[in-house]
Design an enzyme around this catalytic site. Structure first.
Site, PDB file in Angstrom:
ATOM      1  N   GLY A 119       2.122   4.524  -2.352  1.00 27.99           N
ATOM      2  CA  GLY A 119       2.969   4.120  -3.481  1.00 27.99           C
ATOM      3  C   GLY A 119       4.204   4.987  -3.559  1.00 27.99           C
ATOM      4  O   GLY A 119       4.536   5.671  -2.602  1.00 27.99           O
ATOM      5  N   ASN A 120       4.886   4.928  -4.688  1.00 25.28           N
ATOM      6  CA  ASN A 120       6.044   5.809  -4.882  1.00 25.28           C
ATOM      7  C   ASN A 120       6.164   6.150  -6.361  1.00 25.28           C
ATOM      8  O   ASN A 120       5.393   5.659  -7.182  1.00 25.28           O
ATOM      9  CB  ASN A 120       7.319   5.163  -4.330  1.00 25.28           C
ATOM     10  N   PHE A 121       7.148   7.018  -6.693  1.00 24.58           N
ATOM     11  CA  PHE A 121       7.223   7.570  -8.048  1.00 24.58           C
ATOM     12  C   PHE A 121       8.003   6.702  -9.040  1.00 24.58           C
ATOM     13  O   PHE A 121       8.289   7.146 -10.143  1.00 24.58           O
ATOM     14  CB  PHE A 121       7.872   8.953  -8.009  1.00 24.58           C
ATOM     15  N   SER A 122       8.386   5.486  -8.667  1.00 25.24           N
ATOM     16  CA  SER A 122       9.169   4.664  -9.609  1.00 25.24           C
ATOM     17  C   SER A 122       8.381   4.458 -10.910  1.00 25.24           C
ATOM     18  O   SER A 122       7.185   4.152 -10.888  1.00 25.24           O
ATOM     19  CB  SER A 122       9.456   3.303  -8.964  1.00 25.24           C
ATOM     20  N   ALA A 125      11.116  -0.540  -6.751  1.00 23.31           N
ATOM     21  CA  ALA A 125      11.073   0.292  -5.543  1.00 23.31           C
ATOM     22  C   ALA A 125       9.948  -0.274  -4.674  1.00 23.31           C
ATOM     23  O   ALA A 125       8.783   0.106  -4.816  1.00 23.31           O
ATOM     24  CB  ALA A 125      10.805   1.737  -5.908  1.00 23.31           C
TER      25      ALA A 125
END
Ligand code: CTP
Length: 403
Positions: A207-210, A275
């Site tokens: 995943g990512n930090f969005s 994102a």
């Protein structure tokens, strides 16, 4: 005019820009607003309270107790539909950022339950000082709206940033808040927001930090102008209950792609702020991956690019907006995305800008369109950045209609 009947508290503090406030009050009154003016002692050195009382048609208040009268700051704070502090000096800004309360302006600010707008005004070096910039970010985080300073000649004789916005522009900022102008009524819009999660096995994902905050703010800004919005939201702790927004929750880039392709045919505006993962694991294991080997290599496959796919099927009358999050050669990379993905506008944010990017409530964006120079906007709350993006979308749509 959308300010008709609105109750506005204007607080004037000590800056030479205070000389513009009688004109500002006249514009507000002309727009149908009811205005009460507060001044600090320093403000009264720059503008006559008598002028302000005359144009607002009400006494100007300066102290918590004037003579034998008690000016009830709590009552004023509750009375107002909106409060605006203009000009806001560096000194008052510092007090607002730190909860100080040594005059009526601060007392009303602390008691106000309504939205508060702040129009700073000071010399450029003061404006750029790290302490002032930190105070600006702080009061933005408290949810206040900052009206960006303008560039131009300053009282010191220098030319630079720090001028108070023009009264006409401040009226526009206040009017936009009440959103009775609904230029997007009858328009359908699609917005993507948040991250995507790409599963490796039943317990892990990439995943990512969005956070989803920027995309949600855009959905809300579009809905405030009357659009019917489909918000395709990746896994996020944020949400919106605003009328006019239908949220479709998705998990992976593939789910988001499907939801967007289904919605796109019916929309006139699409803003892709999510994102999206560029790669997903080639294989999704049915069982938890065990740590048997010393090294482990994960094979990844490219996901479909949603923005580029919509760019390919875009028809006349559809405005497509993408984002670019860059860490280096920002403008060149954003320009490349604008062309390659056939977007009408790219919103660039650089991770190198303090206060911009994932998780925070502020953003510093640059808008790139197919024509014209990039437009760099100042650091502002994500909500204000969203309003700016939507206003530029309106301009693009208007330009297409008359071309
Ligand atoms: N985007 C998309 N689908 C993807 C990847 C990105 O729709 N699979 C969209 C994003 O929502 C954003 C824009 O494309 O509007 C640019 O995203 P960004 O991550 O900055 O760029 P990428 O195209 O992924 O390129 P790179 O990661 O190489 O910078």
């Amino acid at each position: 005019m959308s300010l008709a009947g609105k109750k506005i508290v204007l607080a004037v503090t000590g800056s030479i820009a205070a000389y513009k406030t009688p004109h500002f009050v006249r514009l507000l009154v002309k727009a149908g607003a009811e205005v009460r003016v507060l001044v600090t002692d320093a403000a009264a050195q720059f503008v006559s309270p008598l002028s302000l009382a005359t144009v607002s048609k009400h006494p100007v208040l300066a102290n918590v107790s004037d003579g034998a009268t008690w000016n009830n700051h709590v009552e004023l704070g509750l009375w107002a539909d909106v409060m605006i502090i203009a000009p806001c000096s560096a000194n008052t800004l510092g007090k607002l950022a730190n909860g100080l309360c040594d005059n009526l302006v601060c007392a009303v600010y602390l008691s106000a339950r309504c939205p508060v707008f702040i129009a700073p005004a000071m010399d450029e070096d003061m404006w750029l000082h790290a302490s002032v910039q930190s105070n600006i970010r702080k009061i933005q985080r408290f949810g206040n709206h900052i009206i960006p300073v303008a560039h131009g000649e300053l009282a010191s004789g220098l030319v630079g940033d720090g001028r108070m916005a023009e009264p006409e522009d401040m009226v526009k900022h206040l009017a936009a808040l009440f959103g009775t102008e609904r230029p997007l009524k009858g328009i359908q819009a699609l917005v993507t927001a948040g991250p995507t999660y790409e599963r490796l096995d039943p317990v892990r994902f990439i995943g990512n930090f969005s956070s989803g905050k920027m995309g949600i703010a855009i959905a809300e800004a579009l809905a405030a102008k009357g659009a019917q919005v489909t918000l395709v939201l990746g896994p996020s702790h944020e949400h919106t209950d605003m009328a006019g927004i239908k949220t479709v929750k998705v998990e992976s880039a593939h789910d988001m792609y499907d939801a967007c392709i289904a919605a796109f045919v019916n929309v006139q505006i699409a803003v892709l702020a999510a994102a999206v993962a560029d790669y997903r694991p080639q294989v999704r294991e049915a069982q938890k991956i065990k740590k048997n080997e010393k090294e482990f290599t994960l094979a990844l496959t490219k996901t479909d690019d949603i923005l580029a796919s919509l760019g390919k099927i875009k028809k006349a009358g559809q405005t497509l907006v993408g984002f670019a999050l860059e860490t280096n050669d920002e403008l060149a990379h954003a320009q490349e995305k604008l062309v390659k993905k056939n977007a009408d506008m790219i919103v660039l944010n650089s991770l190198n800008d303090a206060g911009a990017g994932f998780g925070v409530d502020t953003n510093k964006i640059t808008l790139l369109r197919q024509e014209g120079k990039p437009i760099a906007l100042p650091l502002q709350s994500k909500k204000d950045a969203a309003i700016a993006i939507v206003n530029h979308i309106l301009e693009l749509q208007h330009a297409e209609k008359i071309s």
